[in-house]
Design an enzyme around this catalytic site. Structure first.
Site, PDB file in Angstrom:
ATOM      1  N   GLU A 148       0.831  -1.134   0.036  1.00  0.00           N
ATOM      2  CA  GLU A 148       0.027  -0.028  -0.011  1.00  0.00           C
ATOM      3  C   GLU A 148       0.730   1.254   0.022  1.00  0.00           C
ATOM      4  OE1 GLU A 148      -2.313   0.396   3.696  1.00  0.00           O
ATOM      5  OE2 GLU A 148      -3.596   1.611   2.675  1.00  0.00           O
ATOM      6  N   LYS A 205      -9.674   1.570  -2.183  1.00  0.00           N
ATOM      7  CA  LYS A 205      -9.976   0.869  -0.722  1.00  0.00           C
ATOM      8  C   LYS A 205     -11.202   1.196  -0.181  1.00  0.00           C
ATOM      9  CE  LYS A 205      -7.218   0.912   3.776  1.00  0.00           C
ATOM     10  NZ  LYS A 205      -6.207   1.732   4.075  1.00  0.00           N
ATOM     11  N   CYS A 214      -5.073  -3.413   2.889  1.00  0.00           N
ATOM     12  CA  CYS A 214      -4.836  -3.609   4.214  1.00  0.00           C
ATOM     13  C   CYS A 214      -6.054  -3.432   5.301  1.00  0.00           C
ATOM     14  CB  CYS A 214      -4.218  -1.756   4.370  1.00  0.00           C
ATOM     15  SG  CYS A 214      -3.167  -1.758   6.000  1.00  0.00           S
TER      16      CYS A 214
HETATM   17  O1  LIG Z   1      -0.711   6.695   5.555  1.00  0.00           O
HETATM   18  C1  LIG Z   1      -0.150   6.085   4.638  1.00  0.00           C
HETATM   19  O2  LIG Z   1       0.924   7.014   4.308  1.00  0.00           O
HETATM   20  C2  LIG Z   1      -0.392   4.884   4.096  1.00  0.00           C
HETATM   21  N1  LIG Z   1      -1.817   4.197   4.750  1.00  0.00           N
HETATM   22  C3  LIG Z   1      -1.803   3.599   5.687  1.00  0.00           C
HETATM   23  O3  LIG Z   1      -0.739   3.291   6.336  1.00  0.00           O
HETATM   24  C4  LIG Z   1      -3.077   2.755   5.963  1.00  0.00           C
HETATM   25  C5  LIG Z   1      -3.973   3.850   6.497  1.00  0.00           C
HETATM   26  S1  LIG Z   1      -3.702   5.101   7.570  1.00  0.00           S
HETATM   27  N2  LIG Z   1      -2.902   1.891   7.073  1.00  0.00           N
HETATM   28  C6  LIG Z   1      -3.900   1.184   7.378  1.00  0.00           C
HETATM   29  O4  LIG Z   1      -4.856   0.872   6.844  1.00  0.00           O
HETATM   30  C7  LIG Z   1      -3.412  -0.049   8.556  1.00  0.00           C
HETATM   31  C8  LIG Z   1      -4.329  -0.969   8.969  1.00  0.00           C
HETATM   32  C9  LIG Z   1      -3.723  -1.581  10.011  1.00  0.00           C
HETATM   33  O5  LIG Z   1      -2.788  -1.402  10.732  1.00  0.00           O
HETATM   34  C10 LIG Z   1      -4.727  -2.192  11.069  1.00  0.00           C
HETATM   35  O6  LIG Z   1      -5.984  -2.716  10.432  1.00  0.00           O
HETATM   36  O7  LIG Z   1      -4.591  -2.675  12.324  1.00  0.00           O
END
Ligand SMILES: O=C(O)CNC(=O)[C@H](CS)NC(=O)CCC(=O)C(=O)O
Length: 295
Positions: free
Chosen positions: A55, A133, A175
């Site tokens: 991602e 997503k 994710c």
């Molecule tokens: O922000 C960015 O640069 C890239 N995107 C992410 O890191 C994304 C959204 S903040 N991360 C997740 O969805 C983690 C899910 C997770 O860790 C869980 O379900 O426990």
């Protein structure tokens, strides 16, 4: 600025046609593209024919998501031309993790937020499918960063997507979607055999839940799970779980990499998948319809 160069590349214990790239992206978009390019070359040299990136492989931790998304509105965007060029040059299929974009699939433009789009490209660099997503990570986490508000930057998608590849029918997720099994049941019902899950799971939540959930989705859908993750310390506040893994429809972890940048590959055996489904036809045993939204 905190910059952590990639000094070593790790590879898993077996090799196969499907390769996940585990990345440690840093607050430098050019460095992230170089890292991706280098890992793609390693995977290709090992014989990979289908390569999956994590991602936000290029924009992760850069704080430049909106700037990038505004540029990625057609195929001439820098990240989209990068992945198409890599697929073409090496003649491999590529799942471009996610790339933020201001253009929705219907062509309309967003003015503030982005869609987090997972693109599937064939070996000529042509777009085969795009999944946005659906479930966004608005969560309090007991880590250095504490609070994640993905929806402040991202507009959620609303459509599950399956696509046919030379390795089987692919259901696409990203994710945090991992925590919503109803999406994966839909993919199973739509005939999926492989599931892609490019991720950036936090170290804290990943430590507690990643392996259990990835294997559970593989077992209950009887699909191969292809789950490339970020895996390292990106900034002083941002650490990810790594442990990118390919899991069989029986729930066996075929290959994995705990931490660091590297390549995790394996082959997916559709005959094994068909045997498992023939002997234990769970899809035919589904009893309950989804609850009606009226009640
Ligand atoms: O922000 C960015 O640069 C890239 N995107 C992410 O890191 C994304 C959204 S903040 N991360 C997740 O969805 C983690 C899910 C997770 O860790 C869980 O379900 O426990």
């Amino acid at each position: 600025m905190f910059l952590q160069p990639v000094v070593s590349i790790k590879v898993g214990r077996i090799m196969g046609e499907i390769a996940l790239l585990q990345m440690v992206s840093i607050p430098d978009l050019d460095a992230n593209l170089q890292q991706a390019q280098f890992l793609i070359e390693v995977a290709v040299k090992q014989g990979a024919r289908f390569i999956l990136l994590p991602e936000n492989f290029a924009s992760f931790a850069t704080g430049r998501m909106q700037e990038v998304a505004a540029q990625e509105i057609d195929q001439s965007g820098r990240l989209r031309s990068f992945v198409a060029e890599q697929a073409r040059r090496h003649g491999v299929w590529l799942l471009a993790g996610t790339i933020p974009t201001r253009r929705r699939a219907d062509g309309s433009l967003l003015h503030a937020r982005a869609r987090s789009a997972s693109w599937l490209l064939d070996d000529a660099g042509n777009e085969v499918a795009r999944y946005d997503k659906i479930h966004l990570f608005d969560v309090e986490v007991a880590d250095q960063q504490q609070s994640y508000r993905e929806s402040s930057e991202v507009e959620p998608g609303d459509t599950p997507v399956v696509a046919d590849t030379p390795w089987g029918r692919l259901g696409m997720a990203v994710c945090y979607d991992l925590r919503f099994p109803e999406l994966f049941r839909r993919y199973q019902q739509a005939g999926a055999e492989l599931l892609s899950l490019p991720s950036a799971f936090t170290r804290t939540t990943g430590d507690a839940h990643w392996e259990v959930l990835v294997r559970a989705r593989a077992i209950e859908t009887q699909c191969y799970m292809l789950a490339p993750n970020m895996g390292g310390q990106h900034t002083p506040k941002r650490a990810t779980n790594g442990d990118s893994m390919i899991v069989s429809p029986w729930g066996e972890v075929l290959n994995r990499l705990k931490q660091g940048a590297g390549v995790v590959s394996a082959d997916c055996d559709l005959q094994l998948l068909r045997d498992i489904r023939a002997r234990m036809p769970v899809l035919q045993h589904v009893k309950l319809a989804p609850p009606s939204s009226a009640s």
